[in-house]
Design a protein around this motif. Structure first.
Motif, PDB file in Angstrom:
ATOM      1  N   TRP A  69       0.830  -1.208   0.000  1.00 43.37           N
ATOM      2  CA  TRP A  69       0.000   0.000   0.000  1.00 43.37           C
ATOM      3  C   TRP A  69       0.859   1.251   0.000  1.00 43.37           C
ATOM      4  N   SER A  70       1.916   1.256   0.827  1.00 43.34           N
ATOM      5  CA  SER A  70       2.790   2.417   0.907  1.00 43.34           C
ATOM      6  C   SER A  70       3.508   2.656  -0.426  1.00 43.34           C
ATOM      7  N   THR A 135       7.600  11.177   6.583  1.00 41.68           N
ATOM      8  CA  THR A 135       6.323  11.006   5.892  1.00 41.68           C
ATOM      9  C   THR A 135       6.613  10.562   4.461  1.00 41.68           C
ATOM     10  N   ARG A 136       5.588  10.089   3.773  1.00 42.14           N
ATOM     11  CA  ARG A 136       5.770   9.666   2.383  1.00 42.14           C
ATOM     12  C   ARG A 136       6.105  10.843   1.481  1.00 42.14           C
ATOM     13  N   TRP A 137       5.696  12.061   1.884  1.00 41.56           N
ATOM     14  CA  TRP A 137       6.036  13.237   1.078  1.00 41.56           C
ATOM     15  C   TRP A 137       7.539  13.449   1.021  1.00 41.56           C
ATOM     16  N   ALA A 138       8.269  12.955   2.019  1.00 42.22           N
ATOM     17  CA  ALA A 138       9.726  13.075   2.020  1.00 42.22           C
ATOM     18  C   ALA A 138      10.352  12.248   0.899  1.00 42.22           C
ATOM     19  N   ILE A 139       9.619  11.275   0.394  1.00 44.33           N
ATOM     20  CA  ILE A 139      10.087  10.469  -0.730  1.00 44.33           C
ATOM     21  C   ILE A 139       9.502  10.985  -2.041  1.00 44.33           C
ATOM     22  N   ILE A 140       8.216  11.335  -2.018  1.00 44.27           N
ATOM     23  CA  ILE A 140       7.515  11.707  -3.246  1.00 44.27           C
ATOM     24  C   ILE A 140       8.077  12.998  -3.848  1.00 44.27           C
ATOM     25  N   LEU A 141       8.147  14.062  -3.050  1.00 46.22           N
ATOM     26  CA  LEU A 141       8.563  15.361  -3.586  1.00 46.22           C
ATOM     27  C   LEU A 141      10.005  15.365  -4.099  1.00 46.22           C
ATOM     28  N   GLN A 220       6.074   3.100   5.980  1.00 46.54           N
ATOM     29  CA  GLN A 220       5.830   4.243   5.110  1.00 46.54           C
ATOM     30  C   GLN A 220       6.900   4.385   4.038  1.00 46.54           C
ATOM     31  N   ARG A 221       7.753   3.399   3.918  1.00 49.49           N
ATOM     32  CA  ARG A 221       8.795   3.410   2.897  1.00 49.49           C
ATOM     33  C   ARG A 221       8.319   2.656   1.656  1.00 49.49           C
ATOM     34  N   GLY A 225      13.020  -0.048   0.259  1.00 52.02           N
ATOM     35  CA  GLY A 225      13.530   0.629   1.441  1.00 52.02           C
ATOM     36  C   GLY A 225      13.259  -0.126   2.717  1.00 52.02           C
ATOM     37  N   ALA A 226      12.140  -0.845   2.767  1.00 55.27           N
ATOM     38  CA  ALA A 226      11.810  -1.631   3.960  1.00 55.27           C
ATOM     39  C   ALA A 226      12.679  -2.869   4.090  1.00 55.27           C
TER      40      ALA A 226
END
Length: 274
Positions: A69-70, A135-141, A220-221, A225-226
């Motif tokens: 899901w993440s 947060t996931r935004w730290a990866i997305i952006l 959340q990775r 990454g997990a």
């Protein structure tokens, strides 16, 4: 060009050797994953009693449902935005021939030389100051920005080869630049866009460095990454670790097998155009 029999057989042998080198590690992972938990198998020895339940245990231990899901959320956040921005910028630089375009394109090309490892430290502090850390935004952006040079370069390579007569004919019929872009050029660029989407999906799904540095919660990775957290927890249980690694690799392998023709077409297109 006529290729001699010796060259043809040499090429085939080379491809077979390359295939063996590529496939053997996956076979080794699969065979090791079937050994009893806690054992230390060596080589490609098939176990007397294959432990298929190791895959179920690894799925539950690694919380694969949460990771799927993440990773899906991260892919949905990165790929569509990167496609839209890259396609629009590639059209502007490759077809509209905007003022200052060559200089701007040069900046994008320089962005291709920027390694993730070289910017990870300032990126960490930037993400922290923006409040997106863990947060996931730290990866997305960051991924959207880091993928943009390649996306623009890829799409420009397509649009620069499209005849300008198509746009001129549409504009004579009263179409605006925006209408020319969406109604004519985007449909024609469907192969290039779909190829770019496959590449961005694979890179995002397999993103490892940003996930482990910018996000503490493994759930959340991305799945890749997990793997670091899973390895730290089950690093001494080799069969379970191999089972978890195969489960994490399974989605990308599935996508590659389904879209392998499109993937090869993407590589060929990128090597011919530009």
């Amino acid at each position: 060009m006529i290729v001699g029999k010796r060259e043809a057989w040499t090429g085939r042998l080379f491809l077979v050797a390359l295939m063996v080198v590529t496939i053997v590690p996956f076979i080794s992972l699969f065979v090791t994953a079937l050994h009893p938990s806690g054992s230390y198998p060596s080589g490609l020895q098939w176990p007397d009693d294959p432990q298929w339940g190791n895959f179920v245990r690894a799925f539950e231990a690694a919380h694969m449902g949460d990771l799927l899901w993440s990773s899906t959320l991260i892919v949905l956040g990165v790929v569509p935005i990167s496609l839209v921005l890259g396609t629009m910028a590639g059209f502007a630089l490759g077809h509209l021939r905007m003022a200052g375009g060559p200089l701007l394109f040069l900046l994008f090309v320089l962005g291709l030389t920027l390694p993730f490892e070289g910017i990870i430290t300032p990126l960490y502090y930037l993400v922290r100051d923006l409040g997106f850390l863990n947060t996931r935004w730290a990866i997305i952006l960051p991924l959207i920005g880091l993928y943009m040079p390649f996306a623009v370069y890829w799409m420009r390579a397509h649009f620069v080869n499209v005849p300008t007569e198509l746009s001129e004919a549409a504009q004579l019929d009263g179409a605006s630049v925006w209408q020319v872009f969406w109604r004519i050029h985007v449909p024609l660029a469907a192969p290039a866009i779909s190829s770019l989407a496959i590449l961005l999906f694979l890179w995002t799904w397999n993103q490892f460095l940003l996930a482990i540095v910018l996000v503490d919660d493994p759930r959340q990775r991305t799945m890749a990454g997990a793997l670091g957290a899973f390895q730290g927890q089950w690093g001494t249980d080799i069969p379970l670790l191999c089972a978890g690694s195969l489960l994490i690799l399974a989605p990308t392998l599935t996508v590659f097998l389904i879209f392998q023709r499109r993937f090869v077409s993407a590589l060929l297109q990128g090597s011919v155009k530009g």
